[in-house]
Design a protein around this motif. Structure first.
Motif, PDB file in Angstrom:
ATOM      1  N   PHE A  51       1.115  -1.289   0.198  1.00  0.00           N
ATOM      2  CA  PHE A  51       0.047  -0.046   0.003  1.00  0.00           C
ATOM      3  C   PHE A  51       0.257   1.092  -0.341  1.00  0.00           C
ATOM      4  CE2 PHE A  51      -2.355   3.678   2.225  1.00  0.00           C
ATOM      5  CZ  PHE A  51      -3.308   3.511   1.270  1.00  0.00           C
ATOM      6  N   LYS A  52       1.974   1.214   0.630  1.00  0.00           N
ATOM      7  CA  LYS A  52       2.504   2.397   0.953  1.00  0.00           C
ATOM      8  C   LYS A  52       3.317   2.922  -0.379  1.00  0.00           C
ATOM      9  CE  LYS A  52       3.597   2.884   5.641  1.00  0.00           C
ATOM     10  NZ  LYS A  52       4.464   2.109   6.884  1.00  0.00           N
ATOM     11  N   LYS A  53       3.837   1.475  -1.051  1.00  0.00           N
ATOM     12  CA  LYS A  53       4.787   1.886  -2.324  1.00  0.00           C
ATOM     13  C   LYS A  53       3.556   2.108  -3.936  1.00  0.00           C
ATOM     14  CE  LYS A  53       8.189  -1.703  -3.592  1.00  0.00           C
ATOM     15  NZ  LYS A  53       8.358  -2.589  -3.961  1.00  0.00           N
ATOM     16  N   MET A  54       1.912   1.878  -3.295  1.00  0.00           N
ATOM     17  CA  MET A  54       1.358   2.467  -3.932  1.00  0.00           C
ATOM     18  C   MET A  54       1.125   3.913  -4.043  1.00  0.00           C
ATOM     19  SD  MET A  54      -2.379   0.818  -5.258  1.00  0.00           S
ATOM     20  CE  MET A  54      -3.203   0.539  -3.682  1.00  0.00           C
ATOM     21  N   GLN A  61       3.381  10.055 -10.177  1.00  0.00           N
ATOM     22  CA  GLN A  61       2.484  10.431 -11.687  1.00  0.00           C
ATOM     23  C   GLN A  61       2.224  11.358 -11.916  1.00  0.00           C
ATOM     24  OE1 GLN A  61       1.143   6.789 -11.974  1.00  0.00           O
ATOM     25  NE2 GLN A  61       3.360   5.408 -12.663  1.00  0.00           N
ATOM     26  N   SER A  62       1.376  12.230 -10.401  1.00  0.00           N
ATOM     27  CA  SER A  62       0.104  12.751 -10.331  1.00  0.00           C
ATOM     28  C   SER A  62       1.050  14.168 -10.345  1.00  0.00           C
ATOM     29  CB  SER A  62      -0.038  12.527  -9.493  1.00  0.00           C
ATOM     30  OG  SER A  62      -0.396  13.135  -8.730  1.00  0.00           O
ATOM     31  N   ASP A  63       0.721  15.441 -11.118  1.00  0.00           N
ATOM     32  CA  ASP A  63       1.126  15.955 -10.743  1.00  0.00           C
ATOM     33  C   ASP A  63       0.487  17.285  -9.957  1.00  0.00           C
ATOM     34  OD1 ASP A  63      -0.259  16.405 -12.896  1.00  0.00           O
ATOM     35  OD2 ASP A  63       1.200  16.875 -14.470  1.00  0.00           O
ATOM     36  N   HIS A  64       0.312  18.812 -10.845  1.00  0.00           N
ATOM     37  CA  HIS A  64      -0.445  19.444 -10.020  1.00  0.00           C
ATOM     38  C   HIS A  64      -1.547  19.758 -10.284  1.00  0.00           C
ATOM     39  CE1 HIS A  64      -1.360  23.537  -7.476  1.00  0.00           C
ATOM     40  NE2 HIS A  64      -1.287  24.137  -8.692  1.00  0.00           N
ATOM     41  N   PHE A  65      -1.860  19.841 -11.888  1.00  0.00           N
ATOM     42  CA  PHE A  65      -3.223  19.967 -12.944  1.00  0.00           C
ATOM     43  C   PHE A  65      -3.558  18.509 -12.255  1.00  0.00           C
ATOM     44  CE2 PHE A  65      -5.462  19.312 -16.344  1.00  0.00           C
ATOM     45  CZ  PHE A  65      -6.106  21.002 -16.677  1.00  0.00           C
ATOM     46  N   SER A  66      -3.605  17.304 -12.634  1.00  0.00           N
ATOM     47  CA  SER A  66      -4.292  16.304 -11.957  1.00  0.00           C
ATOM     48  C   SER A  66      -4.413  16.183 -10.749  1.00  0.00           C
ATOM     49  CB  SER A  66      -3.541  14.812 -12.799  1.00  0.00           C
ATOM     50  OG  SER A  66      -2.640  15.103 -12.021  1.00  0.00           O
ATOM     51  N   THR A  67      -4.080  16.468  -9.179  1.00  0.00           N
ATOM     52  CA  THR A  67      -4.471  16.906  -8.410  1.00  0.00           C
ATOM     53  C   THR A  67      -6.031  18.067  -7.486  1.00  0.00           C
ATOM     54  OG1 THR A  67      -2.199  18.343  -7.921  1.00  0.00           O
ATOM     55  CG2 THR A  67      -2.366  16.253  -7.296  1.00  0.00           C
ATOM     56  N   GLN A  68      -5.141  18.891  -9.464  1.00  0.00           N
ATOM     57  CA  GLN A  68      -6.663  20.116  -8.835  1.00  0.00           C
ATOM     58  C   GLN A  68      -7.930  19.681  -9.487  1.00  0.00           C
ATOM     59  OE1 GLN A  68      -5.152  23.467 -10.143  1.00  0.00           O
ATOM     60  NE2 GLN A  68      -3.826  24.264  -8.978  1.00  0.00           N
ATOM     61  N   LYS A  69      -8.039  18.374 -11.169  1.00  0.00           N
ATOM     62  CA  LYS A  69      -8.633  18.235 -11.300  1.00  0.00           C
ATOM     63  C   LYS A  69      -9.889  17.217  -9.953  1.00  0.00           C
ATOM     64  CE  LYS A  69     -10.066  15.818 -15.673  1.00  0.00           C
ATOM     65  NZ  LYS A  69      -9.352  15.425 -16.763  1.00  0.00           N
ATOM     66  N   LEU A  70      -8.297  16.331  -9.435  1.00  0.00           N
ATOM     67  CA  LEU A  70      -9.153  15.652  -8.688  1.00  0.00           C
ATOM     68  C   LEU A  70      -9.841  16.325  -7.837  1.00  0.00           C
ATOM     69  CD1 LEU A  70      -6.294  12.285  -8.379  1.00  0.00           C
ATOM     70  CD2 LEU A  70      -8.215  12.165  -9.920  1.00  0.00           C
ATOM     71  N   MET A  71      -9.262  16.599  -6.855  1.00  0.00           N
ATOM     72  CA  MET A  71     -10.210  17.413  -6.011  1.00  0.00           C
ATOM     73  C   MET A  71     -11.534  18.912  -6.752  1.00  0.00           C
ATOM     74  SD  MET A  71      -6.464  19.822  -4.676  1.00  0.00           S
ATOM     75  CE  MET A  71      -7.549  20.369  -2.894  1.00  0.00           C
ATOM     76  N   ILE A  72     -11.401  18.603  -7.673  1.00  0.00           N
ATOM     77  CA  ILE A  72     -13.047  19.544  -8.216  1.00  0.00           C
ATOM     78  C   ILE A  72     -13.612  18.480  -8.088  1.00  0.00           C
ATOM     79  CG2 ILE A  72     -14.128  20.707  -9.810  1.00  0.00           C
ATOM     80  CD1 ILE A  72     -11.480  21.843 -10.522  1.00  0.00           C
ATOM     81  N   GLU A  73     -13.495  17.427  -8.401  1.00  0.00           N
ATOM     82  CA  GLU A  73     -14.319  16.080  -8.456  1.00  0.00           C
ATOM     83  C   GLU A  73     -14.933  15.699  -7.889  1.00  0.00           C
ATOM     84  OE1 GLU A  73     -12.235  13.588 -11.196  1.00  0.00           O
ATOM     85  OE2 GLU A  73     -12.539  13.813 -12.873  1.00  0.00           O
TER      86      GLU A  73
END
Length: 167
Positions: A51-54, A61-73
């Motif tokens: 789990f920690k490795k995952m 892998q995730s960058d700033h843009f994808s994290t913002q998108k995830l937060m909005i979703e």
């Protein structure tokens, strides 16, 4: 000397007995419960490590843009869940009140039935006592001179004989 021999024999028996007790308390024997616990512990440790490795790979892998998108979703999904949850709470509250009312009414009905049964038994008991008291008074009546009145006794005997003949 024979006394000493008896003592020695008893000492040998005690030693044998103690030896068997020590064997039972020896922890080097096969214990399936302990083995199962150890397997479970190592399995859990392995899962935690995976789990920690995952998590580490996901953050790399995730960058700033994808994290913002995830937060909005996530926030929109949470808002929908909150609406559904508030509706559920209202329904749940209504259901709980209704359940409470039903239970309370049922308990009240049961209590009333018990009280009615108790009152009926009490009335029956009182009637039986009144009948017995009246019969007793009649049976114990006496003349002026203290002789028992046979009229009521004979009536009682006659009624008992008729009741037994009817059965």
């Amino acid at each position: 000397m024979k006394k000493n021999e008896g003592v020695n024999e008893r000492m040998r028996k005690r030693k044998r007995k103690n030896y068997s007790v020590n064997l039972k308390s020896d922890k080097s024997h096969y214990n399936p419960a302990l083995i199962k616990k150890q397997k479970e512990f190592y399995k859990n440790a392995k899962n935690v490590k995976k789990f920690k490795k995952m998590l580490k790979h996901q953050t790399e892998q995730s960058d700033h843009f994808s994290t913002q998108k995830l937060m909005i979703e996530n926030s929109s999904a949470e808002m929908k869940e909150d609406k559904c949850e508030s509706e559920r709470r209202r329904k749940k509250k209504y259901c709980l009140e209704e359940l409470y009312r039903k239970k309370h009414e049922e308990k009240e009905r049961e209590r009333m039935e018990r009280e009615a049964a108790m009152m009926a038994k009490k009335e029956e008991r009182e009637e039986a006592q009144a009948r017995r008291k009246a019969l007793r008074d009649k049976m114990l009546k006496k003349t002026r001179k203290g002789q028992p009145l046979m009229k009521y006794r004979i009536e009682h005997l006659l009624s008992t004989i008729q009741a037994s003949s009817q059965i």
